[in-house]
Design a protein around this motif. Structure first.
Motif, PDB file in Angstrom:
ATOM      1  N   GLN A  91      37.691  30.859  42.352  1.00 38.88           N
ATOM      2  CA  GLN A  91      39.039  31.353  42.607  1.00 38.88           C
ATOM      3  C   GLN A  91      40.086  30.253  42.488  1.00 38.88           C
ATOM      4  O   GLN A  91      41.232  30.524  42.135  1.00 38.88           O
ATOM      5  CB  GLN A  91      39.116  32.029  43.984  1.00 38.88           C
ATOM      6  N   PRO A  94      41.911  38.087  45.020  1.00 33.35           N
ATOM      7  CA  PRO A  94      40.480  38.028  44.691  1.00 33.35           C
ATOM      8  C   PRO A  94      39.992  39.143  43.781  1.00 33.35           C
ATOM      9  O   PRO A  94      39.140  38.903  42.914  1.00 33.35           O
ATOM     10  CB  PRO A  94      39.795  38.051  46.055  1.00 33.35           C
ATOM     11  N   ALA A  95      40.486  40.355  43.946  1.00 28.00           N
ATOM     12  CA  ALA A  95      40.027  41.444  43.081  1.00 28.00           C
ATOM     13  C   ALA A  95      40.375  41.168  41.623  1.00 28.00           C
ATOM     14  O   ALA A  95      39.606  41.492  40.715  1.00 28.00           O
ATOM     15  CB  ALA A  95      40.630  42.773  43.527  1.00 28.00           C
ATOM     16  N   VAL A 152      37.982  38.740  40.025  1.00 25.48           N
ATOM     17  CA  VAL A 152      36.788  39.476  39.597  1.00 25.48           C
ATOM     18  C   VAL A 152      37.026  40.105  38.226  1.00 25.48           C
ATOM     19  O   VAL A 152      36.165  40.053  37.332  1.00 25.48           O
ATOM     20  CB  VAL A 152      36.406  40.549  40.635  1.00 25.48           C
ATOM     21  N   LEU A 211      34.729  33.155  45.724  1.00 28.85           N
ATOM     22  CA  LEU A 211      35.988  33.602  46.328  1.00 28.85           C
ATOM     23  C   LEU A 211      36.225  32.901  47.658  1.00 28.85           C
ATOM     24  O   LEU A 211      35.310  32.319  48.247  1.00 28.85           O
ATOM     25  CB  LEU A 211      35.965  35.118  46.534  1.00 28.85           C
ATOM     26  N   VAL A 215      40.098  36.683  50.595  1.00 27.32           N
ATOM     27  CA  VAL A 215      39.552  37.971  51.014  1.00 27.32           C
ATOM     28  C   VAL A 215      39.816  38.121  52.503  1.00 27.32           C
ATOM     29  O   VAL A 215      39.552  37.211  53.291  1.00 27.32           O
ATOM     30  CB  VAL A 215      38.040  38.049  50.736  1.00 27.32           C
ATOM     31  N   ASN A 256      42.184  43.515  52.244  1.00 33.87           N
ATOM     32  CA  ASN A 256      41.875  43.714  50.823  1.00 33.87           C
ATOM     33  C   ASN A 256      40.385  43.774  50.508  1.00 33.87           C
ATOM     34  O   ASN A 256      40.009  43.969  49.350  1.00 33.87           O
ATOM     35  CB  ASN A 256      42.531  42.608  49.975  1.00 33.87           C
ATOM     36  N   VAL A 276      38.230  44.602  46.994  1.00 29.82           N
ATOM     37  CA  VAL A 276      37.381  43.605  46.337  1.00 29.82           C
ATOM     38  C   VAL A 276      35.992  44.187  46.089  1.00 29.82           C
ATOM     39  O   VAL A 276      35.431  44.054  44.990  1.00 29.82           O
ATOM     40  CB  VAL A 276      37.296  42.317  47.171  1.00 29.82           C
ATOM     41  N   ARG A 335      36.120  46.606  43.220  1.00 26.43           N
ATOM     42  CA  ARG A 335      36.231  45.937  41.921  1.00 26.43           C
ATOM     43  C   ARG A 335      34.889  45.313  41.517  1.00 26.43           C
ATOM     44  O   ARG A 335      34.510  45.351  40.350  1.00 26.43           O
ATOM     45  CB  ARG A 335      37.311  44.871  41.967  1.00 26.43           C
ATOM     46  N   ILE A 357      31.064  41.349  50.919  1.00 28.88           N
ATOM     47  CA  ILE A 357      31.241  41.233  49.470  1.00 28.88           C
ATOM     48  C   ILE A 357      29.976  40.727  48.774  1.00 28.88           C
ATOM     49  O   ILE A 357      29.972  40.500  47.567  1.00 28.88           O
ATOM     50  CB  ILE A 357      32.451  40.341  49.112  1.00 28.88           C
TER      51      ILE A 357
END
Length: 274
Positions: free
Chosen positions: A13, A21-22, A25, A38, A50, A54, A58, A61, A94
């Motif tokens: 990241q 973060p999404a 990805v 991330l 993250v 959110n 994430v 995604r 995640i």
């Protein structure tokens, strides 16, 4: 061959410090990468970690793209590891495999080892390992110091992430990795830079904001990659604020990093066979 090589790399990241973060990805997926790293704690200024707000997006995604999370950043060795309960919960949600930690507060190796052991025990309850990253501006700075800390902790889920920038800036060389048991090496991070480090302030700016694309500087990138154990992913950690300020898009900046790293990885494979 190229598709196999792509599976070696992880998009960090920090390389896309301005993206949530999404979207990191999504860029990884657009480049054909399988892995990302991330942030789950407040990171660099402007970086979106993250968080509870959110994390669902994430996860969605990640599911849509098939990209997976290898590492999360950044923890430190605090007296009470329970301060990172929320971060580790996010990491588990995640699907992260490893949390990166640093030792930078000046505590002794014995005290830091106890703290690392406690953090590893907590992380293990989430199914996560802990990778100490030796950093030039930290207390644990070198590979040997990192190995000593991991071994003193007694934790089976502890290891190292080796960032080429910090290896060079602490006067080490890739050949120093020969002395490390491969089981201690969880992953590598690659970038490039000038041979001379500059002032402390310049080193901070370099580390956090302005690294060079692999192959564009003086680091021994090929030799570093040739020392990679088979299980180690290679994080592409190349923040380029100057190129961002010049208006280069996220995908263009990152594709340049990936293409250069792929070429150097192929050269490293050739050198290894020679």
């Amino acid at each position: 061959m190229v598709s196999h090589d792509l599976r070696v790399f992880r998009l960090e990241q920090m390389t896309l410090f301005d993206l949530p973060p999404a979207d990191v990805v999504s860029v990884a997926a657009d480049l054909g990468l399988s892995w990302v790293g991330l942030w789950v704690t407040p990171g660099l200024p402007g970086t979106v970690s993250v968080d509870q707000g959110n994390v669902a997006g994430v996860v969605s995604r990640l599911d849509e793209t098939g990209v997976a999370v290898d590492t999360v950043e950044l923890l430190d060795l605090r007296p009470d590891p329970r301060e990172f309960e929320r971060a580790l919960d996010l990491a588990a949600r995640i699907g992260a495999r490893t949390a990166v930690a640093i030792h930078a507060d000046g505590t002794s190796t014995d005290e830091a080892a106890q703290r690392l052991g406690a953090l590893c025990e907590l992380a293990a309850s989430y199914g996560i390992g802990v990778a100490i990253e030796p950093i030039a501006m930290g207390t644990t700075r070198t590979i040997a110091e990192g190995v000593a800390l991991v071994e003193a902790s007694g934790a089976m889920n502890a290891g190292l992430v080796v960032d080429l920038l910090h290896l060079v800036r602490t006067g080490q060389r890739p050949r120093d990795l020969e002395a490390v048991d491969p089981r201690h090496l969880f992953s590598f991070q690659v970038c490039d830079g000038p041979a001379e480090p500059g002032s402390f302030e310049e080193q901070l700016d370099e580390a956090m904001s302005n690294r060079l694309v692999p192959g564009a500087g003086d680091f021994q990138v090929v030799e570093f990659l040739s020392r990679r154990p088979e299980q180690c992913l290679v994080g592409l950690e190349v923040p380029q604020r100057s190129r961002f300020d010049a208006g280069l898009g996220h995908l263009e900046r990152t594709r340049t990093v990936l293409d250069s790293a792929l070429g150097l990885l192929a050269q490293a494979a050739t050198d290894r066979l020679a």
